[in-house]
Every structure is written in structure tokens, then in C-alpha cells.
Scaffold this motif. Structure first.
Motif, short mmCIF file in Angstrom:
data_model
loop_
_atom_site.label_atom_id
_atom_site.label_comp_id
_atom_site.label_asym_id
_atom_site.label_seq_id
_atom_site.Cartn_x
_atom_site.Cartn_y
_atom_site.Cartn_z
N LYS A 165 36.55 33.01 48.43
CA LYS A 165 36.67 32.11 49.57
C LYS A 165 37.55 32.72 50.65
CE LYS A 165 37.81 27.31 50.76
NZ LYS A 165 38.26 25.99 50.22
N LYS A 166 38.63 33.35 50.25
CA LYS A 166 39.54 33.99 51.21
C LYS A 166 38.82 35.04 52.05
CE LYS A 166 43.56 37.09 51.27
NZ LYS A 166 44.66 37.68 50.44
N TYR A 167 37.94 35.81 51.42
CA TYR A 167 37.24 36.88 52.14
C TYR A 167 35.90 36.44 52.73
CZ TYR A 167 40.70 40.15 50.33
OH TYR A 167 41.87 40.82 50.05
N GLY A 168 35.56 35.18 52.54
CA GLY A 168 34.30 34.69 53.09
C GLY A 168 33.09 35.28 52.39
N PHE A 226 33.51 44.67 53.92
CA PHE A 226 34.86 44.12 53.79
C PHE A 226 35.61 44.94 52.75
CE2 PHE A 226 32.89 42.24 50.15
CZ PHE A 226 33.87 41.79 49.28
N ARG A 227 36.93 44.75 52.71
CA ARG A 227 37.77 45.48 51.76
C ARG A 227 38.81 44.53 51.17
NH1 ARG A 227 38.46 50.56 50.34
NH2 ARG A 227 40.45 51.21 49.42
N ILE A 228 38.99 44.58 49.86
CA ILE A 228 39.98 43.77 49.17
C ILE A 228 41.33 44.47 49.30
CG2 ILE A 228 40.63 42.78 46.95
CD1 ILE A 228 37.66 43.07 46.12
N ASN A 229 42.35 43.73 49.71
CA ASN A 229 43.65 44.37 49.90
C ASN A 229 44.32 44.68 48.55
OD1 ASN A 229 45.33 42.15 49.02
ND2 ASN A 229 45.08 41.17 51.02
N ALA A 230 45.37 45.49 48.60
CA ALA A 230 46.01 45.99 47.38
C ALA A 230 46.58 44.86 46.53
CB ALA A 230 47.10 46.99 47.74
N ASP A 231 47.18 43.86 47.17
CA ASP A 231 47.75 42.75 46.40
C ASP A 231 46.67 42.01 45.63
OD1 ASP A 231 50.28 43.35 47.28
OD2 ASP A 231 50.31 41.83 48.85
N PRO A 264 38.61 30.85 38.32
CA PRO A 264 39.25 30.24 39.50
C PRO A 264 39.89 31.26 40.44
CG PRO A 264 39.83 29.03 37.51
CD PRO A 264 39.13 30.27 37.06
N THR A 265 40.51 32.29 39.88
CA THR A 265 41.15 33.31 40.72
C THR A 265 40.10 34.03 41.56
OG1 THR A 265 42.98 33.65 39.18
CG2 THR A 265 42.49 35.44 40.72
N LEU A 266 39.00 34.40 40.93
CA LEU A 266 37.95 35.11 41.66
C LEU A 266 37.27 34.20 42.68
CD1 LEU A 266 36.48 37.10 38.65
CD2 LEU A 266 37.95 37.97 40.47
N GLN A 267 37.10 32.94 42.33
CA GLN A 267 36.52 31.99 43.29
C GLN A 267 37.42 31.84 44.51
OE1 GLN A 267 35.90 28.45 40.92
NE2 GLN A 267 33.84 29.07 40.31
N ALA A 268 38.74 31.75 44.28
CA ALA A 268 39.68 31.59 45.39
C ALA A 268 39.69 32.84 46.28
CB ALA A 268 41.08 31.31 44.87
#
Length: 273
Positions: free
Chosen positions: A201-204, A241-246, A194-198
Motif C-alpha cells: 500500500k505504501k508503494y502503491g 519503483f524501488r523498495i528502500n533499505a529500511d 500484514p507487513t507485506l500488505q502494508a
């Protein structure tokens, strides 16, 4: 990325493990068309010849495609390592491979060091551009460092969000060894988290794209695999795209299997150090 012996290596690879030989040429061509320039195969996969055909038919210059193959762990030995590489080169239709890996430790053969010394010789001869290992632990790597002056360019190991191999990655960084990740999606299990799915979705992006991007940002080289053309193309699209640090920290909290369940299954009956 660049290996510890100065060879440039694309930071995303397409793997052909468990892709039937009858479909390998087609899937590798799809991967090359999608932008992959790093193809990962092995003797035991039984599809080196089909990989070679795909690359030859692609029309790409040989130097534009980074080819990895691996020695059959049942063929360890100084002489046999050179002989088996020659067979792989014949099937791959090339005069050299960019990365040659010792696939599994196979200590029951008790000839790992002989194979490693053969790899060093093949490197000096130019038949391989870099050499590495697969499925070695920190103690294994420490042992090898005590026996040889040549550090592996790569250690290819199981690595995915629930099995992040932090201690091993830290050791790799301290020795200039690149971490390659097989099973980067945990055989599809990570896509259900679920965390990875969410976050996807956030990053499209798809969960697979998110995980592969996470691997890249850790400094790993993920070896993705699919026999579905649309997924191959999706999995190649991870550099916009880039995943942010948080969010990288959020993914770090998913590391919950200290042993790697798939490895326990796969290595049943396989001798270890």
C-alpha cells in the motif's frame, strides 16, 4: 543479469508450472505481450510444445526470448540427457535453449554426475547457452564443485519472504551462481502477510508486485506464475519503483521457516542426496 559464462538473462521470468497444456499457449502469449522475455518450463510440466507454439506465434525473434527448460529427473544418464534435450528442442520448436537445468537431484538414479557431464557437452555443442541446477543445497553444490570444473550458471530453488535461503544465496554469490526463485509468492500465502500488505500500500503496488520487486533487489530472478491475464500483466510491472533499505530490512524479518514447508510436502517420496 549476466550468467557466469557471459549470457544475458532477464531478471524476471514467467513460469508455466501447473498451467494446463490447453491454456499454456494463451498464457505465454499474454506474458510475452506484457513484456516478459524469459519463459520457464520443464519436461515434467507437460507443456513444452505449447510454450514453443506461443513463442513461434508471437512473432518475436527467437533471440529475444530466453527459454529455460529442465531435464526430467527420472531420465538422468549421459546418453539419455542428450536424447531428452533433443525431444525438448523438438517440442519447443527451437535449435537451442538458453538455460538447461537438472530439475531435481534424484540420487536414487545415481546418474546425476553423468547428466551434468552431458550438459557440459551440450553447452560446448551450442545446443544450450548455459547450464544449471535446481533444488540443490549448499552441500550438494560443494559436492558438484568437487566433481566438475563447470559451475552452474543458476540454481533454481524455493525462495519467498518466509523462506529466504540466506546461507544458500551467500554461497551462490561466492561462486557466481545466480539464484532463481520458484514459488516466489509462497503459493499466495505471502500475499496475506500484514507487513507485506502494508508495504505494498505504501508503494502503491499489489503485494505480489512488492514481493517480486523484493526478489529482484536481492539479486534473485523470480519465476512468477499465474493463469490470470490481469495478474500476469501486474506481475510484469515491477521495474518502475524501488523498495528502500529500511523496508528491505523489514521484509528480512519475515524469514521464519528454516525448512520451507511447501518443499517438505512436495519432496515427500522424492529422493534427496
Amino acid at each position: 543479469m549476466r550468467t557466469n559464462n557471459g549470457i544475458d538473462i532477464p531478471q524476471a521470468g514467467f513460469g508455466v508450472y501447473q498451467i494446463p497444456a490447453s491454456r499454456t499457449t494463451e498464457m505465454v502469449r499474454v506474458a510475452l505481450d506484457a513484456g516478459y522475455r524469459h519463459i520457464d518450463t520443464a519436461q515434467v510440466y507437460g507443456n513444452e510444445a505449447e510454450v514453443g507454439t506461443a513463442i513461434a506465434e508471437s512473432g518475436l525473434p527467437r533471440e529475444d526470448v530466453f527459454i529455460t527448460t529442465k531435464l526430467n529427473p527420472q531420465r538422468h544418464g549421459y546418453v539419455s540427457t542428450g536424447r531428452e534435450l533433443e525431444e525438448s528442442l523438438r517440442k519447443l520448436r527451437t535449435s537451442y535453449v538458453d538455460l538447461y537445468l537438472l530439475h531435481w537431484p534424484s540420487p536414487g538414479k545415481d546418474q546425476y554426475l553423468e547428466s551434468w557431464r552431458a550438459c557440459e557437452n551440450l553447452l560446448a555443442e551450442g545446443k544450450v547457452r548455459s547450464i544449471g541446477v535446481s533444488n540443490l543445497t549448499v552441500p550438494d553444490l560443494v559436492w558438484l564443485a568437487g566433481q566438475s570444473q563447470t559451475a552452474p550458471a543458476v540454481n533454481q530453488v524455493e525462495l519467498h519472504p518466509s523462506f529466504q535461503q540466506g546461507e544458500l544465496r551467500q554461497y551462490h554469490r561466492s561462486r557466481g551462481i545466480i539464484t532463481q526463485a520458484w514459488g516466489p509468492l509462497a503459493w499466495g500465502e505471502a500475499l496475506k502477510d500484514p507487513t507485506l500488505q502494508a508495504l505494498a500500500k505504501k508503494y502503491g503496488k499489489t503485494p505480489a508486485q512488492l514481493i517480486l520487486r523484493w526478489q529482484v533487489q536481492l539479486g534473485n530472478i523470480p519465476i512468477g506464475k499465474s493463469a490470470t491475464p490481469s495478474r500476469i500483466r501486474e506481475n510484469a510491472a515491477i521495474f518502475d519503483f524501488r523498495i528502500n533499505a529500511d523496508d528491505m530490512e523489514r521484509i528480512a524479518t519475515l524469514d521464519n521457516d528454516p525448512h520451507g514447508a511447501p518443499v517438505r510436502t512436495m519432496s515427500a517420496g522424492l529422493p534427496r542426496w
